[in-house]
Design an enzyme around this catalytic site. Structure first.
Site, PDB file in Angstrom:
ATOM      1  CG  HIS A 170     -31.489  35.250 -15.955  1.00  0.00           C
ATOM      2  ND1 HIS A 170     -31.260  34.407 -14.895  1.00  0.00           N
ATOM      3  CD2 HIS A 170     -30.276  35.742 -16.302  1.00  0.00           C
ATOM      4  CE1 HIS A 170     -29.971  34.399 -14.604  1.00  0.00           C
ATOM      5  NE2 HIS A 170     -29.339  35.194 -15.453  1.00  0.00           N
ATOM      6  CD  GLU A 171     -29.393  37.440 -19.482  1.00  0.00           C
ATOM      7  OE1 GLU A 171     -28.704  38.309 -18.920  1.00  0.00           O
ATOM      8  OE2 GLU A 171     -29.107  36.225 -19.450  1.00  0.00           O
ATOM      9  CG  HIS A 202     -28.200  40.124 -15.065  1.00  0.00           C
ATOM     10  ND1 HIS A 202     -27.441  39.999 -13.929  1.00  0.00           N
ATOM     11  CD2 HIS A 202     -28.281  38.875 -15.601  1.00  0.00           C
ATOM     12  CE1 HIS A 202     -27.081  38.720 -13.782  1.00  0.00           C
ATOM     13  NE2 HIS A 202     -27.585  38.016 -14.783  1.00  0.00           N
ATOM     14  CD  GLU A 244     -26.702  35.020 -12.452  1.00  0.00           C
ATOM     15  OE1 GLU A 244     -26.049  35.958 -12.971  1.00  0.00           O
ATOM     16  OE2 GLU A 244     -27.431  34.254 -13.108  1.00  0.00           O
TER      17      GLU A 244
END
Lengths: 505, 505
Positions: free
Chosen positions: B267-268, B271, B297
């Site tokens: 997830h990160e 980003h 996001e």
């Protein structure tokens, strides 16, 4: 009086802003030396240069100068020892110094620091001093420019020495170092003509995680608060203060050498104990700093060597160390271990050197710095001059630049001069301070055997740490020991300890 | 023209200074959430407040305003898509916004951030919302004050939403979220009435070091450069940009749950890929930033879910994962693993929620934020309102504050409002963007099965990442997908994937 109180408060507010911005600089610098991704160096250099500029603007703000001028007559009427008079004395001196340095120099300097550090890292990878030599040229040029902002010096190195060891002069240090060297060279000869010690017990495989865990255990026992400090990994160990409640130390772990991590951690913990021991209300003022590099180093060396390599210290810690490393140490006696950690040997690396040869490394660097600044030595000839001096003073020749001139970060940190003398001054002072502590509390050695460092720690806090930079090094030494700096206690300490280990007469 | 070129260059120099200081703020904030010793929080708060003040001074400097005013007519004559016109459009908008906020608010806000974060940490330790409630009251007050610097809004939350999702309005989001919820509640009912999946393979003992090593392996394969990024540990995972070449992500490792670290890292990393994909010359300008929280996001969720929880992804990675954890996974088939990582269950924690229930968590928070800002809900009643909504929307009641209102950092970061909508907008967009990428390159799913992410990554760079903040979210969505934001691709994606897993008709 109310007006002066207000001005004093305004002064402290301005000093607090400068202090907070310096904290931020320290944060960036810590990160640069621990976790910064490789590609981030360029932008870090921009950040440091910009902050350096902003800090310098604040430090040289004419409104700050006016405030200080207004307060000087008021402070002169107060007791010399009052915090107020001492603070104004210090900031007056610092302001007068800061305004001599133009902003253009500061931004150039800060950009240069980061670039040089990066070039040094590359030169180390390639084991080739020539890769970083142009940056060192530039550092030397910046150092001369800096010194010349302070005309009237006796020696061109004096303004640079003043930066870290306020009040000391090149000629005075040269004399002290000369006397010390005259005593050390024959002592090293005497010791190394024998082979009574053996460091091989330390040179087994010691896993990283356990080394770090044991080191953490030791420094906690010494009094380092985990709430106010932390330990991380780096290439070249250092201590840095972010703020009074945030002191960071770093180390490197060598899995084939137990002593490197352990003693570098105790060393940096000594620096940290000094900073953590400063009177808490001084946090946010220029008092919250060690008073000089020599006094700072006296604390790292006191804890690392005078305490950390003493027999009593290991009477307490050795059984615990054996529990951390049973297969490596269960067959090694306390006495064998004590001899191993005090093994004296001519070797090329300063930070790995034993107590007896260590100062010869420092004196070489100090002399080379002076020669560079005096123009008697050119940067391109530095590796050769280095090898020559190592052969003549220490009896060895480094096999390559990594083992020679590339080993220490100092000459790759922006300027040359004033970076090394503190180490040997620190060694000298470590014995002088410890002797005074023992005079006041003869029970300290027995307490250390019990793993109790409180009496010693308290004495150091009361006589050195708590003042921070309120007093100069000279004042601190006189207050704590009743005399000025003297090499006699240090020579006595070395002769007694190593005389016993090596059965010298 | 030469004069305007000079002014444009001066503008860029000023923007670079602001950018560098924001980098420093990010550095301090990263450290605060990773390594800062406990006692250092107070001084960190001073440092952040001071820097926030300095940045705000630079952002609202009338000389900057004059420069922008001088350049606006020039920019109006340039092509809309030129970097120059776009930059002036953006900084003009941002300057007009910044000058409405007084410096006193900024310093109050920055001090409040650090205090609240600390209070939140304490409240979490004690599992007691009342310990942090006064800080949340203050946050709400600050949020209202902030919103009122922008009179003329439709809804008091609009100026706050504008901060992270420029151009979106509360009423519009409410409508989209309402439609989505009407579809999701019955879908969750349908799925959870069965029990076809089993997450137990993930809930064995998975040692921390291996979890981190495997996560590092995956993100490197996805294209995250180790020279330009790093991974550290924290409580609440986040991504932060220090500079364009220094992007940091963080995670937490749960040794009894394989999925937390792994999917939070992907997830990160999503980003981070966005930030690392911005056109490099934009580094040092306000373009170097994701354009909105929703678009940001969309990238974390695209990589975490649409890709990272797909069958094809694990056809490639699962054999390697089994090598990292043979005793835990050798008896678990790829299909069992795929079902486990897509297990749908009503649960109290947002960041641990599956793809289907996740948005219900977000919509609750969004509605509660609006209710707080509208004055329809008091801070003291927040835990109760939370429990009520969890029961009505998700069919469960959190057992305590840690499982409820204390779980997310957002409401403890200084303000309330505009913090959550981006997550669900991001989910919606993740499917919309992926659909467009597939239309252009139908070979992507097959490449993913081979562990090749290049075509997808390049499409994302070309259509989204490289622009940074040059275009608004609305412009980016239109350019990349040919339409404005729509929930249809997302609903289609969820129904297809989970319809297949749960054999729905």
């Amino acid at each position: 009086m109310i007006l002066l109180d207000q001005k004093y408060q305004e002064l402290k507010n301005r000093l607090r802003e400068i202090y907070d911005l310096q904290s931020v600089m320290s944060m960036l610098s810590w990160d640069q030396n621990t976790y910064l991704p490789q590609a981030g160096f360029k932008s870090r250099s921009n950040q440091l240069a910009l902050l350096g500029k902003i800090i310098h603007e604040k430090e040289t703000d004419p409104a700050l100068g006016q405030l200080i001028e207004d307060l000087v007559p008021w402070a002169d009427k107060l007791s010399y020892d009052s915090d107020e008079a001492s603070l104004i004395r210090l900031v007056h001196r610092e302001y007068q110094k800061a305004i001599r340095v133009p902003p253009s120099f500061i931004s150039q300097f800060h950009e240069h620091i980061a670039q040089t550090y990066e070039a040094w890292a590359r030169a180390r990878e390639e084991n080739d001093f020539t890769k970083v030599a142009p940056y060192v040229e530039k550092s030397l040029e910046l150092s001369r420019t800096y010194a010349n902002y302070f005309p009237g010096y006796e020696h061109i190195a004096d303004p640079l020495i003043n930066e870290s060891d306020y009040g000391m002069k090149a000629h005075q240090i040269r004399q002290i170092f000369g006397e010390l060297r005259d005593q050390l060279v024959p002592l090293v000869d005497q010791i190394t003509s024998q082979s009574l010690t053996d460091s091989s017990p330390l040179l087994q495989h010691y896993p990283k995680e356990q080394q770090l865990a044991f080191s953490q255990y030791v420094i906690k026992k010494l009094g380092l608060s985990p709430q106010r400090s932390r330990l991380d990994l780096t290439i070249h160990p250092f201590m840095i203060r972010i703020s009074g409640d945030d002191i960071r130390i770093t180390t490197q772990v060598k899995e084939d050498d137990l002593s490197f991590c352990l003693f570098s951690v105790i060393h940096e913990a000594g620096h940290a104990l000094y900073e953590l021991g400063i009177h808490p209300p001084y946090d946010g003022t220029p008092f919250y700093d060690g008073t000089s590099s020599g006094v700072h180093e006296s604390q790292s060396r006191l804890w690392e060597n005078v305490i950390g390599r003493s027999r009593g210290f290991w009477e307490h810690f050795y059984p615990r160390l054996q529990q951390y490393f049973p297969s490596q140490l269960n067959h090694v006696s306390l006495e064998q271990f004590y001899l191993a950690i005090n093994h004296v040997e001519r070797s090329p690396i300063r930070i790995e050197a034993d107590e007896v040869t260590y100062n010869l490394h420092v004196i070489i660097r100090f002399d080379l710095e002076l020669a560079l600044l005096e123009g008697k030595l050119e940067v391109k000839d530095l590796p050769e001059a280095w090898r020559y001096r190592y052969q003549s003073d220490l009896g060895i020749t480094p096999s390559c630049d990594l083992e020679g001139v590339l080993q220490d970060v100092h000459w790759y940190s922006g300027m040359i001069g004033g970076a090394f003398q503190g180490y040997t001054i620190g060694n000298i002072l470590s014995a002088q301070f410890y002797e005074s502590a023992l005079k006041a509390h003869s029970e300290i050695p027995n307490q250390i055997k019990q793993g109790n460092f409180e009496t010693l720690h308290n004495w150091l806090v009361d006589h050195i740490y708590r003042y921070g930079s309120k007093y100069t090094a000279e004042e601190i030494i006189l207050k704590a020991t009743g005399s000025s700096l003297t090499i006699q206690p240090y020579l006595y300490y070395l002769r007694k300890k190593f005389g016993e280990i090596y059965s010298l007469n």
